[in-house]
Scaffold this motif. Structure first.
Motif, PDB file in Angstrom:
ATOM      1  N   VAL A 188      49.517  17.158  38.150  1.00 30.83           N
ATOM      2  CA  VAL A 188      50.193  18.240  37.443  1.00 30.83           C
ATOM      3  C   VAL A 188      49.690  19.512  36.959  1.00 30.83           C
ATOM      4  N   ILE A 189      48.634  19.131  35.992  1.00 32.86           N
ATOM      5  CA  ILE A 189      47.837  19.588  35.678  1.00 32.86           C
ATOM      6  C   ILE A 189      46.157  20.637  36.306  1.00 32.86           C
ATOM      7  N   ARG A 190      46.042  19.145  38.311  1.00 35.12           N
ATOM      8  CA  ARG A 190      44.621  19.507  38.348  1.00 35.12           C
ATOM      9  C   ARG A 190      44.888  21.626  38.292  1.00 35.12           C
ATOM     10  N   GLY A 191      45.536  21.841  39.498  1.00 40.47           N
ATOM     11  CA  GLY A 191      45.369  23.194  40.243  1.00 40.47           C
ATOM     12  C   GLY A 191      44.438  23.938  38.457  1.00 40.47           C
ATOM     13  N   PHE A 192      45.533  24.125  37.184  1.00 41.60           N
ATOM     14  CA  PHE A 192      44.444  24.241  36.449  1.00 41.60           C
ATOM     15  C   PHE A 192      43.974  24.444  35.521  1.00 41.60           C
ATOM     16  N   SER A 193      43.592  22.917  35.260  1.00 43.24           N
ATOM     17  CA  SER A 193      41.929  22.494  35.278  1.00 43.24           C
ATOM     18  C   SER A 193      40.582  23.473  36.275  1.00 43.24           C
ATOM     19  N   PHE A 194      40.903  23.284  37.263  1.00 43.75           N
ATOM     20  CA  PHE A 194      40.245  23.761  37.924  1.00 43.75           C
ATOM     21  C   PHE A 194      39.986  25.542  37.913  1.00 43.75           C
ATOM     22  N   ALA A 195      41.310  25.813  37.891  1.00 46.15           N
ATOM     23  CA  ALA A 195      40.804  27.159  37.302  1.00 46.15           C
ATOM     24  C   ALA A 195      40.408  27.477  35.967  1.00 46.15           C
ATOM     25  N   ILE A 196      40.076  26.850  35.548  1.00 44.93           N
ATOM     26  CA  ILE A 196      39.484  27.271  33.574  1.00 44.93           C
ATOM     27  C   ILE A 196      38.106  26.880  34.151  1.00 44.93           C
ATOM     28  N   PHE A 197      37.539  25.205  34.729  1.00 44.97           N
ATOM     29  CA  PHE A 197      36.969  25.003  34.788  1.00 44.97           C
ATOM     30  C   PHE A 197      35.444  26.353  35.909  1.00 44.97           C
ATOM     31  N   MET A 198      36.460  26.619  36.534  1.00 44.07           N
ATOM     32  CA  MET A 198      36.037  28.076  37.513  1.00 44.07           C
ATOM     33  C   MET A 198      35.466  29.342  37.014  1.00 44.07           C
ATOM     34  N   GLY A 199      36.786  29.369  35.760  1.00 47.27           N
ATOM     35  CA  GLY A 199      36.467  30.463  35.644  1.00 47.27           C
ATOM     36  C   GLY A 199      35.420  30.192  34.001  1.00 47.27           C
ATOM     37  N   VAL A 200      35.416  29.641  33.813  1.00 49.71           N
ATOM     38  CA  VAL A 200      34.009  29.203  32.826  1.00 49.71           C
ATOM     39  C   VAL A 200      32.771  28.791  33.296  1.00 49.71           C
ATOM     40  N   LEU A 201      32.862  28.673  34.614  1.00 51.93           N
ATOM     41  CA  LEU A 201      30.957  28.745  35.129  1.00 51.93           C
ATOM     42  C   LEU A 201      31.270  30.538  35.399  1.00 51.93           C
ATOM     43  N   LEU A 202      32.337  30.935  35.958  1.00 52.69           N
ATOM     44  CA  LEU A 202      32.106  32.477  36.489  1.00 52.69           C
ATOM     45  C   LEU A 202      31.640  33.419  35.163  1.00 52.69           C
ATOM     46  N   GLY A 203      32.681  33.240  34.071  1.00 53.31           N
ATOM     47  CA  GLY A 203      32.511  33.767  32.946  1.00 53.31           C
ATOM     48  C   GLY A 203      31.227  33.210  32.156  1.00 53.31           C
ATOM     49  N   THR A 204      30.265  32.466  32.285  1.00 48.16           N
ATOM     50  CA  THR A 204      28.757  32.427  31.857  1.00 48.16           C
ATOM     51  C   THR A 204      28.267  33.603  32.298  1.00 48.16           C
ATOM     52  N   TYR A 205      28.250  32.744  33.833  1.00 49.01           N
ATOM     53  CA  TYR A 205      27.094  33.747  35.206  1.00 49.01           C
ATOM     54  C   TYR A 205      27.373  35.390  34.576  1.00 49.01           C
ATOM     55  N   SER A 206      28.452  35.432  34.713  1.00 50.23           N
ATOM     56  CA  SER A 206      28.854  37.530  34.468  1.00 50.23           C
ATOM     57  C   SER A 206      28.797  37.285  33.632  1.00 50.23           C
ATOM     58  N   SER A 207      29.039  36.744  32.204  1.00 50.73           N
ATOM     59  CA  SER A 207      28.057  38.009  31.156  1.00 50.73           C
ATOM     60  C   SER A 207      26.497  37.544  31.365  1.00 50.73           C
ATOM     61  N   VAL A 208      25.920  37.048  31.280  1.00 52.80           N
ATOM     62  CA  VAL A 208      24.287  36.750  32.128  1.00 52.80           C
ATOM     63  C   VAL A 208      23.875  37.981  32.462  1.00 52.80           C
ATOM     64  N   TYR A 209      24.341  38.271  34.121  1.00 59.56           N
ATOM     65  CA  TYR A 209      24.446  38.802  35.091  1.00 59.56           C
ATOM     66  C   TYR A 209      24.590  39.820  35.468  1.00 59.56           C
ATOM     67  N   VAL A 210      26.095  39.808  35.051  1.00 65.30           N
ATOM     68  CA  VAL A 210      27.136  40.903  36.046  1.00 65.30           C
ATOM     69  C   VAL A 210      27.259  42.077  35.245  1.00 65.30           C
ATOM     70  N   ALA A 211      27.497  42.337  34.027  1.00 66.89           N
ATOM     71  CA  ALA A 211      27.692  42.938  32.697  1.00 66.89           C
ATOM     72  C   ALA A 211      26.943  44.180  31.896  1.00 66.89           C
ATOM     73  N   LYS A 212      26.098  43.268  32.267  1.00 66.73           N
ATOM     74  CA  LYS A 212      25.120  44.060  31.652  1.00 66.73           C
ATOM     75  C   LYS A 212      24.224  44.237  32.547  1.00 66.73           C
ATOM     76  N   ASN A 213      24.125  44.198  33.862  1.00 72.17           N
ATOM     77  CA  ASN A 213      23.900  44.882  34.808  1.00 72.17           C
ATOM     78  C   ASN A 213      24.363  45.994  35.818  1.00 72.17           C
ATOM     79  N   ILE A 214      25.760  45.707  35.456  1.00 74.95           N
ATOM     80  CA  ILE A 214      26.656  47.545  35.144  1.00 74.95           C
ATOM     81  C   ILE A 214      26.468  47.906  34.263  1.00 74.95           C
ATOM     82  N   VAL A 215      26.337  47.707  32.996  1.00 73.52           N
ATOM     83  CA  VAL A 215      25.809  48.702  32.007  1.00 73.52           C
ATOM     84  C   VAL A 215      24.469  49.349  32.531  1.00 73.52           C
ATOM     85  N   LEU A 216      22.928  49.093  32.154  1.00 73.94           N
ATOM     86  CA  LEU A 216      22.034  49.328  32.664  1.00 73.94           C
ATOM     87  C   LEU A 216      22.008  50.041  33.664  1.00 73.94           C
ATOM     88  N   MET A 217      22.558  50.184  35.600  1.00 76.25           N
ATOM     89  CA  MET A 217      23.065  51.017  35.760  1.00 76.25           C
ATOM     90  C   MET A 217      23.657  52.456  35.620  1.00 76.25           C
TER      91      MET A 217
END
Length: 323
Positions: free
Chosen positions: A272-301
């Motif tokens: 019942v909640i597998r899809g929701f849990s999977f989306a959150i799991f992927m979101g946490v991984l991607l969110g951590t990555y983007s905070s370090v490697y995406v957001a600040k790169n855009i600000v630097l550019m």
């Protein structure tokens, strides 16, 4: 002295810009591939977006989800979701379930004849079962839900961008929101690629991802603002590296503890909640990555205005607010 667990050393000196064109370019490539998967394969919409029927059952016997599903598998039905409903107001012998059946075509919801077949099949499992309510969602309502979901994600992104703009600078607002969209689009692309069911619970997960991801980004930006005041002559790239290194321990600890909790839901939470849990799991991984490697790169550019702003002048009047 008390022993403390350190997932990363207290002081690190990692150059997060060393492979910036690979990390940032890879993120942009993943977004393009996500759009391609979304456009070519489409999303596997659930009942909320595709239309269907929700049947509420009630019985004095305990709900046997497996027996219900086995009885309905013999019928020509679309996707089926069976959940047991719990409520403190229920009697001890009151057992309620909710059965959601998606329509087989795009023009009609589940027909009355099909609903009658479902009722007969369930009564064969539990002769005392009753059906207090039956609700159908047509394609028109489903289409409205799709647009409402898009507007919810867009409105949340705009609200977050305005907050960061007022709290920091417009360059950080743009970098933060683009990093959020990076997380959301890639997550949707994964759902399209693997044809995982996409319903309103996934929209709720996407909104949760927006809130979680921006939390990490704001922590980095807040430390960056402090260091910009402290190291006024240090190059912007070095100040950003320093800021990420200083917040790295907090980022790793927060992300890991969240992944442990969400991973447990993903493994043991059931269908019942597998899809929701999977989306959150992927979101946490991607969110951590983007905070370090995406957001600040855009600000630097884009660059930041590091000139001294006169007090009471045109500087950011909201920057002093602790919010």
């Amino acid at each position: 002295m008390a022993w403390r667990l350190h997932l990363v050393p207290e002081k690190t000196n990692i150059d997060f810009f060393r492979w910036q064109w690979i990390t940032f370019g890879g993120s942009m490539m993943l977004m393009v591939l996500a759009f391609i998967a979304w456009g070519v394969m489409g999303l596997n919409f659930g009942i909320d977006f595709k239309g269907g029927t929700t049947i509420r059952t009630e019985s004095t016997q305990a709900v046997d989800v497996g027996a219900f599903r086995q009885a309905l598998e013999k019928l020509p039905l679309g996707d089926i979701t069976i959940t047991e409903v719990f409520d403190p107001s229920f009697r001890a012998d009151q057992h309620v379930a909710q059965i959601r059946i998606s329509a087989l075509d795009k023009t009609e919801s589940v027909t009355p004849e099909t609903i009658e077949q479902v009722e007969v099949a369930l009564k064969a499992v539990d002769p005392g079962i009753t059906f207090p309510s039956i609700e159908s969602v047509g394609p028109k309502v489903s289409g409205e839900l799709v647009w409402s979901s898009v507007l919810a994600v867009a409105a949340t992104s705009i609200g977050i961008m305005l907050y960061i703009w007022l709290r920091f600078e417009w360059q950080m607002a743009l970098g933060g929101v683009l990093a959020l969209l990076h997380d959301v689009f890639i997550t949707i692309g994964i759902f399209a690629l693997f044809q995982i069911k996409f319903d309103l619970t996934i929209v709720a997960a996407l909104l949760t991802i927006l809130g979680y991801s921006i939390n990490d980004t704001v922590v980095v930006f807040d430390r960056l603002r402090e260091n910009l005041r402290k190291y006024k002559t240090m190059p912007l790239r070095d100040v950003m590296n320093l800021s990420v290194n200083e917040t790295l321990s907090r980022t790793v600890m927060t992300s890991l503890t969240t992944l442990i909790a969400v991973g447990s839901m993903l493994v043991f939470g059931g269908d019942v909640i597998r899809g929701f849990s999977f989306a959150i799991f992927m979101g946490v991984l991607l969110g951590t990555y983007s905070s370090v490697y995406v957001a600040k790169n855009i600000v630097l550019m884009i660059g930041l205005d590091r000139s001294e702003k006169p007090k009471g002048g045109k500087g950011n009047e909201f920057a002093h607010i602790d919010a």
